[in-house]
Design a protein around this motif. Sequence first.
Motif, short mmCIF file in Angstrom:
data_model
loop_
_atom_site.label_atom_id
_atom_site.label_comp_id
_atom_site.label_asym_id
_atom_site.label_seq_id
_atom_site.Cartn_x
_atom_site.Cartn_y
_atom_site.Cartn_z
N SER A 234 -23.83 9.99 -31.85
CA SER A 234 -24.42 8.94 -32.69
C SER A 234 -25.86 9.33 -33.01
N GLU A 235 -26.14 9.58 -34.29
CA GLU A 235 -27.52 9.91 -34.69
C GLU A 235 -28.40 8.67 -34.64
N THR A 236 -27.80 7.51 -34.85
CA THR A 236 -28.55 6.25 -34.89
C THR A 236 -28.99 5.80 -33.51
N ALA A 237 -28.09 5.96 -32.52
CA ALA A 237 -28.38 5.46 -31.17
C ALA A 237 -28.09 6.55 -30.14
N PRO A 238 -29.07 7.40 -29.82
CA PRO A 238 -28.86 8.51 -28.88
C PRO A 238 -28.37 8.08 -27.50
N ARG A 239 -28.62 6.82 -27.14
CA ARG A 239 -28.18 6.36 -25.83
C ARG A 239 -26.64 6.37 -25.72
N ILE A 240 -25.96 6.23 -26.84
CA ILE A 240 -24.49 6.20 -26.81
C ILE A 240 -23.92 7.49 -26.22
N PRO A 241 -24.26 8.67 -26.77
CA PRO A 241 -23.73 9.90 -26.15
C PRO A 241 -24.27 10.13 -24.74
N GLU A 242 -25.49 9.66 -24.45
CA GLU A 242 -26.03 9.82 -23.09
C GLU A 242 -25.17 9.08 -22.07
N VAL A 243 -24.89 7.81 -22.36
CA VAL A 243 -24.11 6.98 -21.44
C VAL A 243 -22.68 7.49 -21.36
N THR A 244 -22.10 7.81 -22.51
CA THR A 244 -20.71 8.29 -22.53
C THR A 244 -20.57 9.59 -21.78
N ALA A 245 -21.49 10.53 -22.01
CA ALA A 245 -21.43 11.83 -21.35
C ALA A 245 -21.54 11.68 -19.83
#
Length: 334
Positions: free
Chosen positions: A36-47
Motif C-alpha cells: 500500500s503506497e498510501t498507508a505503509p503501516r499496512i505492509p509492515e503489520v501484514t509482513a
Amino acid sequence: MSLDTETSSKPHERLAAVLQDDLAAVDRLIRERMASETAPRIPEVTAHLVNAGGKRVRPMLTLASARLCGYEGENHHRLAATVEFIHTATLLHDDVVDESRQRRGRPTANLLWDNKSSVLVGDYLFARSFKLMVETGSLRVLDILSDAAATIAEGEVLQLTAAANLSTTEDIYLKVVRGKTAALFAAASEVGGVIAGVEEAQVSALRTYGDALGIAFQMADDLLDYEGDVALTGKNLGDDFRERKLTLPVIKAVARSDPEERSFWKRTIEKGDQRDGDLAQAMDLIRRHGTLEDTRSEALAWSAQAKSALEVLPEHELRDLMADLADYVVARIS
C-alpha cells in the motif's frame, strides 16, 4: 510411512516441498497485494504476521486440492493467497479480541503497534481477499469463501457468548470449532476442486475432508492443553483452564459432574475465582470422568473421517500427503 531421508519429514513439510513452485507464486502474489503506497503501516503489520513462520497449511490445501483434481491454470494461486489473507485478517482481529501479547513466539501486532492498526489492517486484508476472489471469475468460489469469512465471524461471536458459560453444550462447542477453525479448512479444500471443474461428489469430498481435518486439529489442540508436553506444544499446561475456556474436556466433565463438582466449575470457570490447587483439582475431575479419553476418541474419529473422504479422489501423491496430514494433526494424542 517410509523412514528414508526424503520422506521422514512432517506431512506439511513434504506437501510444501511438492508444491514449492506454487507456494513461491503465492508468496509473490501475497507480497504484491499486501502493498500500500498510501498507508505503509499496512505492509509492515501484514509482513510481521506473514513472516512469522506459519505452516501455510490452509493455502496448501487449496493448491493441493486443485493439483490433485488436475488443475493447470493460475487461479489456484489467487485462491491460496485469498485463503492466507482471510486467515491473517482473522488472526489480527482475534489477537485484539483476546488481548493477546504473543503469537508464534513473537509479540502480536496489536502489542507492537496498537489495536486500531490491527483491526484496520485486518479489514484491508479482507478487502484484498475479495478482490482476488473476483479475479477468478467464479461466482461459486466467491460464494464459498465469502460464506467461510462470515462463518468465521459467527464462530468468534458465538464463542464470546458461550465463554465461561457452564450451559455451553457439545453442540455449541462444535459450532464454535466449525466457525473458528474448520470453516476455512473446508473452504480452502473445496475451492481447489471447484476451479478444477471436477464432479460434484469430489468437490463435496474435499469440503468434508477440510471440515473434518479442522475439527480433529482443534480437538487435539484442546486435549493437549491438559496433557501435552510444553516443550512440544509451546503452551503451558492448563492455559485454557486459567483463561476460563470451555473446551471439550471440560464441557464433558461439567455435564457429568455432581452438585459439588459443578459448584467448583461455577467458581473457577463462570466466576473466575481461581485459587492455588484449582488446576490440579480440575485435572482430577477431568480424569475421573474419562473426558480426555473421550476427547481423544472423537478427535481420532474426525481424522479418520477426513481420510475416508479422500477415497473418491484420484490416486495421487498429493492425496497420500493429505491423508498423512490428517494422521499428523492427531499424532500427538494417539
